[in-house]
Scaffold this active site. Structure first.
Site, PDB file in Angstrom:
ATOM      1  N   ALA A  11      42.194  29.029  41.802  1.00 57.04           N
ATOM      2  CA  ALA A  11      41.490  27.761  41.507  1.00 57.04           C
ATOM      3  C   ALA A  11      40.490  27.378  42.594  1.00 57.04           C
ATOM      4  O   ALA A  11      40.002  26.260  42.602  1.00 57.04           O
ATOM      5  CB  ALA A  11      42.517  26.645  41.317  1.00 57.04           C
ATOM      6  N   GLY A  14      34.683  29.593  41.027  1.00 59.96           N
ATOM      7  CA  GLY A  14      34.347  29.954  39.641  1.00 59.96           C
ATOM      8  C   GLY A  14      35.011  29.078  38.580  1.00 59.96           C
ATOM      9  O   GLY A  14      35.111  27.863  38.723  1.00 59.96           O
ATOM     10  N   GLY A  16      38.111  28.915  37.672  1.00 57.56           N
ATOM     11  CA  GLY A  16      39.373  28.308  38.112  1.00 57.56           C
ATOM     12  C   GLY A  16      39.138  26.978  38.806  1.00 57.56           C
ATOM     13  O   GLY A  16      39.852  25.991  38.551  1.00 57.56           O
ATOM     14  N   TYR A 175      39.686  47.566  35.257  1.00 57.14           N
ATOM     15  CA  TYR A 175      39.646  46.123  34.956  1.00 57.14           C
ATOM     16  C   TYR A 175      39.840  45.922  33.446  1.00 57.14           C
ATOM     17  O   TYR A 175      40.686  45.134  33.016  1.00 57.14           O
ATOM     18  CB  TYR A 175      38.302  45.567  35.416  1.00 57.14           C
ATOM     19  CG  TYR A 175      38.024  44.138  34.999  1.00 57.14           C
ATOM     20  CD1 TYR A 175      38.662  43.065  35.621  1.00 57.14           C
ATOM     21  CD2 TYR A 175      37.095  43.845  33.994  1.00 57.14           C
ATOM     22  CE1 TYR A 175      38.391  41.755  35.250  1.00 57.14           C
ATOM     23  CE2 TYR A 175      36.818  42.539  33.616  1.00 57.14           C
ATOM     24  CZ  TYR A 175      37.468  41.496  34.243  1.00 57.14           C
ATOM     25  OH  TYR A 175      37.191  40.201  33.874  1.00 57.14           O
TER      26      TYR A 175
END
Ligand SMILES: NC(=O)c1ccc[n+]([C@@H]2O[C@H](COP(=O)([O-])OP(=O)(O)OC[C@H]3O[C@@H](n4cnc5c(N)ncnc54)[C@H](OP(=O)(O)O)[C@@H]3O)[C@@H](O)[C@H]2O)c1
Length: 311
Positions: A11, A14, A16, A175
């Protein structure tokens, strides 16, 4: 504690961070962050902006099983229940060519994006069960569309460094594999947790401006590329609103086991992966590869997640 309690991993930047700001307008927010150098300033900023003093910062490295266990023990001793769990943190370091292992000897994308969230959810289940409306959200990606290629498979044989150095490594592929695995876990968890009333969904994130902290970690070519892409990519705000809406609204109150796209539509499994339909699959955002719902694949990732995270 009357206000809903939400944990958001990663968080401090970005999407978050934007989500933490949004939820702090009326919730108790736990920022579960790894970087304890920059995160306290972000926490202060959110408290000042929203005037909500119930924004807590707790250390978490979601790629490390020890760190997850420590975090969950501390959380459970501090809070009576958990209402919303958002698995937002992820590992993708653009341009990295080196296969990396986590402290638990698991390929780093899988440790951070798949098995870490799995363990964390498992350890927080009892606290989620105490909520009247518990919801879990996984941050997924359009990158999983590469599984429309019928040859594409998760590298189950190379998740613990088995073929490090002998098989070409792509950080993008790992990913995508790890996020596909997370999507499959979303489906299976939703089934498993239905009787407990816990909703589990995934959000298919398309493109969002990257934070300068993330860009600064990249290799030189990728830095330039990311800055150029950022010129047209939308701010994280809308995606944070999607997190909020999916986790709080009546519209999603009985939605579980779904992949939801950036327009908040339910993404469906593809019917055909050939010809014109395949073009629509690849360029659209309304279907996901059938690989994700193949029972054998789902069972394989579920079994592996369970085995790797056993005490
Ligand atoms: N931005 C996009 O276009 C896009 C597209 C598709 C999907 N997504 C997904 O959306 C989510 C958020 O992305 P974003 O663009 O907002 O990324 P971001 O700005 O790079 O943020 C990622 C966050 O994850 C944290 N993180 C990474 N590894 C961690 C670990 N081991 N333990 C704890 N925290 C960790 C980072 O913290 P540190 O400061 O400690 O590194 C950072 O706060 C991710 O799941 C990503 O895969 C984003």
């Amino acid at each position: 504690m009357k206000e809903k309690i939400v944990i958001i991993t990663g968080a401090n930047s970005g999407i978050g961070k934007a989500a933490a700001l949004k939820f702090a307008e009326g919730f108790r927010v736990i920022m579960a962050c790894r970087n304890m150098e920059i995160s306290p300033a972000v926490q202060r900023d959110i408290i000042e902006t929203t005037r909500n003093t119930h924004v807590d910062l707790m250390e978490l490295d979601v790629s490390s099983f020890d760190s997850i266990r420590t975090f969950c023990t501390a959380f459970k001793s501090k809070y009576p229940r958990l209402d919303i769990l958002i698995h937002n943190a992820a590992y993708l370091n653009h341009g990295v060519k080196e296969y990396k292992l986590s402290t638990d000897h698991i390929e780093l994308s899988f440790a951070t994006n798949t098995f870490g969230p799995f363990l964390m959810t498992r350890l927080l289940l009892d606290h989620l069960k105490k909520s009247p409306d518990p919801r879990i959200l996984h941050a997924c990606t359009t990158n999983i569309k590469s599984f429309f290629d019928p040859k594409r498979k998760i590298e189950f044989d190379n998740l613990r460094g088995e073929l490090r150095g002998s098989r070409p490594y792509s950080t993008y592929k790992m990913y995508g594999d790890s996020k596909m695995a997370l999507l499959m876990l979303t489906f299976k968890m939703a089934e498993e947790f239905k009787s407990m009333g816990i909703l589990v969904n995934a959000l298919q994130i398309n493109r969002v401006k990257l934070s300068k902290e993330t860009i600064n970690k990249m290799h030189s070519f990728w830095k330039v590329f990311a800055w150029v892409q950022n010129l047209t990519n939308p701010l994280p705000l809308d995606m944070a609103d999607n997190y909020y809406h999916i986790c709080t609204s009546d519209e999603f109150k009985s939605v579980t086991g779904q992949l939801i796209n950036h327009k908040r539509e339910i993404v469906k499994p593809s019917i055909t992966e050939k010809g014109f339909t395949q073009l629509k699959n690849i360029f659209g955002s309304s279907s996901y590869p059938s690989y994700a719902t193949n029972a054998q694949n789902v069972e394989q990732i579920w079994r592996l997640s369970t085995t790797l995270t056993e005490d």
